[in-house]
Scaffold this motif. Structure first.
Motif, short mmCIF file in Angstrom:
data_model
loop_
_atom_site.label_atom_id
_atom_site.label_comp_id
_atom_site.label_asym_id
_atom_site.label_seq_id
_atom_site.Cartn_x
_atom_site.Cartn_y
_atom_site.Cartn_z
N VAL A 1 0.85 -1.20 0.00
CA VAL A 1 0.00 0.00 0.00
C VAL A 1 0.88 1.24 0.00
CG1 VAL A 1 -1.59 1.36 1.43
CG2 VAL A 1 -2.04 -1.07 1.02
N LYS A 2 1.90 1.24 0.83
CA LYS A 2 2.81 2.39 0.90
C LYS A 2 3.55 2.58 -0.41
CE LYS A 2 4.94 5.68 3.11
NZ LYS A 2 4.26 6.96 3.25
N GLU A 3 4.00 1.49 -1.01
CA GLU A 3 4.69 1.57 -2.29
C GLU A 3 3.76 2.11 -3.38
OE1 GLU A 3 7.17 -1.33 -5.33
OE2 GLU A 3 6.77 -2.03 -3.30
N GLY B 1 -10.46 -3.42 -2.06
CA GLY B 1 -11.30 -3.77 -3.19
C GLY B 1 -11.95 -2.55 -3.82
N LYS B 2 -12.42 -1.65 -2.98
CA LYS B 2 -13.05 -0.42 -3.48
C LYS B 2 -12.03 0.48 -4.18
CE LYS B 2 -16.58 2.35 -3.79
NZ LYS B 2 -17.65 2.06 -4.72
N ILE B 3 -10.85 0.59 -3.60
CA ILE B 3 -9.80 1.40 -4.22
C ILE B 3 -9.43 0.82 -5.59
CG2 ILE B 3 -7.33 2.01 -4.07
CD1 ILE B 3 -7.77 2.24 -1.00
N ILE B 4 -9.28 -0.48 -5.66
CA ILE B 4 -8.91 -1.13 -6.91
C ILE B 4 -10.01 -0.94 -7.96
CG2 ILE B 4 -8.50 -3.37 -8.02
CD1 ILE B 4 -7.13 -4.18 -5.27
N SER B 5 -11.25 -1.19 -7.58
CA SER B 5 -12.33 -1.07 -8.57
C SER B 5 -12.51 0.36 -9.05
CB SER B 5 -13.65 -1.65 -8.05
OG SER B 5 -14.14 -0.88 -6.97
N THR B 6 -12.44 1.31 -8.15
CA THR B 6 -12.57 2.73 -8.52
C THR B 6 -11.41 3.15 -9.41
OG1 THR B 6 -13.72 3.20 -6.45
CG2 THR B 6 -12.76 5.08 -7.60
N SER B 7 -10.21 2.74 -9.06
CA SER B 7 -9.03 3.11 -9.85
C SER B 7 -9.08 2.48 -11.23
CB SER B 7 -7.75 2.69 -9.12
OG SER B 7 -7.64 3.38 -7.90
N LYS B 8 -9.55 1.25 -11.32
CA LYS B 8 -9.67 0.58 -12.63
C LYS B 8 -10.68 1.29 -13.51
CE LYS B 8 -9.47 -4.02 -12.79
NZ LYS B 8 -9.77 -5.41 -12.39
N LYS B 9 -11.75 1.80 -12.92
CA LYS B 9 -12.75 2.54 -13.69
C LYS B 9 -12.15 3.80 -14.29
CE LYS B 9 -16.80 0.96 -11.15
NZ LYS B 9 -17.75 1.29 -10.10
N THR B 10 -11.32 4.50 -13.51
CA THR B 10 -10.71 5.74 -14.03
C THR B 10 -9.66 5.43 -15.08
OG1 THR B 10 -9.06 5.87 -12.25
CG2 THR B 10 -11.15 7.02 -11.90
N LEU B 11 -9.08 4.23 -15.03
CA LEU B 11 -8.13 3.82 -16.07
C LEU B 11 -8.84 3.64 -17.41
CD1 LEU B 11 -5.77 1.09 -14.55
CD2 LEU B 11 -5.10 3.22 -15.64
N ALA B 12 -10.07 3.16 -17.36
CA ALA B 12 -10.83 2.88 -18.57
C ALA B 12 -11.33 4.15 -19.26
CB ALA B 12 -12.00 1.96 -18.24
N LEU B 13 -11.35 5.25 -18.52
CA LEU B 13 -11.86 6.51 -19.10
C LEU B 13 -10.92 7.11 -20.10
CD1 LEU B 13 -13.37 8.17 -15.92
CD2 LEU B 13 -14.57 6.90 -17.68
N VAL C 1 -2.66 0.55 -9.38
CA VAL C 1 -3.62 -0.55 -9.30
C VAL C 1 -2.90 -1.88 -9.09
CG1 VAL C 1 -5.34 -1.88 -10.62
CG2 VAL C 1 -5.42 0.63 -10.63
N HIS C 2 -1.80 -2.08 -9.81
CA HIS C 2 -1.03 -3.32 -9.69
C HIS C 2 -0.54 -3.53 -8.25
CE1 HIS C 2 1.66 -6.59 -10.69
NE2 HIS C 2 2.66 -5.92 -10.14
N LYS C 3 0.00 -2.48 -7.65
CA LYS C 3 0.53 -2.60 -6.29
C LYS C 3 -0.60 -2.81 -5.27
CE LYS C 3 4.91 -0.22 -7.05
NZ LYS C 3 5.09 -0.88 -8.29
N MET C 4 -1.74 -2.17 -5.50
CA MET C 4 -2.88 -2.39 -4.62
C MET C 4 -3.42 -3.82 -4.75
SD MET C 4 -3.39 0.01 -2.61
CE MET C 4 -3.83 1.67 -2.23
#
Length: 118
Positions: A49-51, A106-118, A62-65
């Protein structure tokens, strides 16, 4: 950074401290192998998480999370072994903390993945 505390960094760090104490209890009971496995996976959550906070890109973040999430899943496995074994300390409080961490990750990953798709 905006100087505000980051809840997932704070929670994962606090969890790592709890894992260290639990592993000390395991070592007092001479459960060295399990203590070592649990110490590695349980403290790795916060390290990843820190990395992720210094990620080179959103994809890297996203990968590190995701790695942190996988380490949390592994930690559940080791804690469940402790829970099922008669001569091990009770890990229920740690399991509850992990549930919270997994939901947030899980929420951080899903939210971040959504912004990647934009």
């Amino acid at each position: 950074m905006n100087g505000q505390p980051n809840p997932i960094v704070t929670l994962s760090f606090a969890f790592a401290l709890e894992i260290i104490e639990f592993c000390d209890q395991l070592e007092e009971k001479r459960k060295y192998t399990l203590a070592n496995q649990l110490l590695r996976s349980g403290t790795s959550i916060g390290a990843n998480v820190k990395e992720a906070q210094a990620a080179e890109s959103k994809k890297d973040f996203v990968h590190k999370m995701k790695i942190a999430y996988k380490e949390a899943e592994e930690t559940i496995y080791w804690l469940k072994l402790c829970e099922a074994s008669k001569s091990y300390p009770n890990p229920n409080r740690l399991l509850l903390q992990l549930e919270t961490l997994l939901k947030i990750l899980g929420k951080i990953i899903s939210t971040s993945k959504k912004t990647l798709a934009l």
